[in-house]
Design a protein around this motif. Structure first.
Motif, short mmCIF file in Angstrom:
data_model
loop_
_atom_site.label_atom_id
_atom_site.label_comp_id
_atom_site.label_asym_id
_atom_site.label_seq_id
_atom_site.Cartn_x
_atom_site.Cartn_y
_atom_site.Cartn_z
N UNK A 58 0.55 -1.10 -0.59
CA UNK A 58 -0.19 0.04 0.09
C UNK A 58 0.84 1.48 -0.34
N UNK A 59 0.08 2.49 -0.19
CA UNK A 59 0.55 3.33 0.10
C UNK A 59 1.06 3.70 1.23
N UNK A 60 1.91 4.98 1.81
CA UNK A 60 1.49 5.34 2.96
C UNK A 60 0.42 5.88 3.19
N UNK A 61 -0.09 6.57 2.44
CA UNK A 61 -1.44 6.96 3.15
C UNK A 61 -2.78 6.11 3.36
N UNK A 62 -2.60 5.07 2.72
CA UNK A 62 -3.55 4.33 2.59
C UNK A 62 -3.05 3.06 3.51
N UNK A 63 -2.07 2.48 3.80
CA UNK A 63 -1.27 2.04 5.03
C UNK A 63 -2.18 2.98 6.41
N UNK A 64 -1.80 4.35 6.24
CA UNK A 64 -2.41 4.29 7.60
C UNK A 64 -3.46 4.47 7.52
N UNK A 65 -4.59 4.39 6.78
CA UNK A 65 -5.92 4.83 6.49
C UNK A 65 -6.17 3.42 7.20
N UNK A 66 -6.18 2.33 7.05
CA UNK A 66 -5.89 1.28 7.54
C UNK A 66 -5.63 0.95 9.20
N UNK A 67 -4.94 1.31 8.92
CA UNK A 67 -4.41 1.18 10.62
C UNK A 67 -5.32 1.63 11.01
N UNK A 68 -5.72 2.83 10.75
CA UNK A 68 -7.15 4.17 12.07
C UNK A 68 -7.62 3.29 11.83
N UNK A 69 -8.99 2.58 11.30
CA UNK A 69 -9.64 1.67 10.79
C UNK A 69 -10.19 0.99 11.18
N UNK A 70 -8.71 0.05 10.97
CA UNK A 70 -8.45 -1.02 12.78
C UNK A 70 -8.39 -0.68 13.70
N UNK A 71 -8.07 0.55 14.27
CA UNK A 71 -7.81 0.79 15.71
C UNK A 71 -9.08 1.18 15.90
#
Length: 326
Positions: free
Chosen positions: A253-266
């Motif tokens: 993933x791009x950094x932004x998409x990875x961050x978004x998915x981590x936040x969603x998991x959170x």
């Protein structure tokens, strides 16, 4: 909503519905830390001690334990955060085998072993913590705390092979390792110290409470990985155990998409915590005690967010509050 800026991206930070509280002894706790840096932690470099002062552990404790009932209890909580962080930083480069001795020694000291001439200041701080805790808790509570302390230090051991090889574990393994190594399971025990409201065994050992403690640790591990991301990127890719970076590599993933998915998991875990807090099982005459404890888990989560955003310099890209091991 606040945001984080890194690599040209503006990324949203976590948001919560939990209360944002702060105990009134943050500045007093910071003055205590200044004294510890000249005694127990005098073996560290001047730079490292200055960086720990910039970390603001007294404010972290005051926010995470916003319901603390007196200064002495808050000081014990502050010592726990300070000592555990110094231990983590100092022994971070060690292999699994090299970690065995200091980990074993921490458990011995928490169980009451006398200090020796070979014990460094971290161990001296830990011995003082034991004395402080036993002023407020019994041996049953201490046994539970020691068990959860070992969760933290064995989590460090689980990280060690990946840090040594500069490889990234799978997402499943990253989440499990970080949930342990972030040290929050033991920190949730400290709520009882701070509030003067110990949990009786039928609450402390109840599966719902145990799950809530572990979910709190998991969400705060992801929270830490979000707020520390810019610092870890600035360190040149040497950090491999971060949920965002793991998602980026595993799912390409791009950094932004990875961050978004981590936040969603959170956010999914936060939702589960909120649901569990509002639907506790029946604890009979101790229902209010259980409710207060569960609510204070939310205070801890929100308090740490406020500390990241308002107080500490530890997680900035310039790592002003981060002391690498010496």
């Amino acid at each position: 909503m606040t945001s984080l800026s890194m690599n040209g991206l503006v990324l949203p930070t976590p948001t919560y519905s939990f209360p944002d509280r702060i105990a009134p002894w943050a500045d007093a706790a910071e003055r205590e830390i200044e004294q510890w840096m000249g005694t127990d932690f005098a073996f560290l470099s001047d730079e490292a001690r200055a960086q720990y002062a910039a970390t603001k552990f007294g404010h972290l404790a005051s926010r995470c334990y916003g319901a603390a009932v007196d200064q002495l209890r808050l000081i014990a909580c502050t010592r726990m955060f300070t000592m555990a962080t110094v231990f983590d930083d100092y022994y971070e480069p060690c292999t699994v085998e090299e970690l065995t001795v200091p980990i074993r020694r921490t458990v011995q000291i928490l169980k009451g072993a006398a200090l020796t001439l070979s014990d460094n200041g971290i161990m001296h701080s830990l011995a003082t913590l034991r004395k402080e805790l036993l002023a407020f808790a019994d041996e049953t509570w201490m046994d539970r705390f020691i068990h959860n302390w070992t969760v933290f230090v064995t989590g460090m051991q689980a990280e060690a092979p990946y840090k040594q090889s500069k490889t990234t574990p799978s997402l499943v393994d990253t989440l499990d390792i970080r949930t342990a190594s972030v040290g929050i399971v033991a920190s949730t025990d400290m709520i009882e110290i701070a509030t003067g409201r110990p949990l009786p065994p039928h609450i402390a050992s109840h599966p719902t409470i145990i799950v809530l403690k572990w979910l709190t640790s998991r969400v705060m591990a992801i929270q830490n990985d979000l707020y520390s991301l810019s610092k870890e990127i600035a360190r040149g890719g040497t950090e491999t155990i971060n949920v965002v970076l793991c998602l980026q590599r595993e799912r390409r993933l791009s950094l932004q998409d990875a961050y978004t998915q981590a936040l969603e998991l959170h956010d999914e875990i936060v939702h589960e915590i909120s649901d569990r807090i509002t639907s506790l099982p029946d604890f009979g005459s101790d229902q209010q005690l259980a409710r207060e404890y569960a609510a204070n888990l939310g205070v801890m989560i929100q308090g740490c967010k406020s500390w990241y955003e308002r107080d500490t310099k530890r997680f900035r890209a310039d790592a002003a509050g981060y002391a690498a091991s010496e």
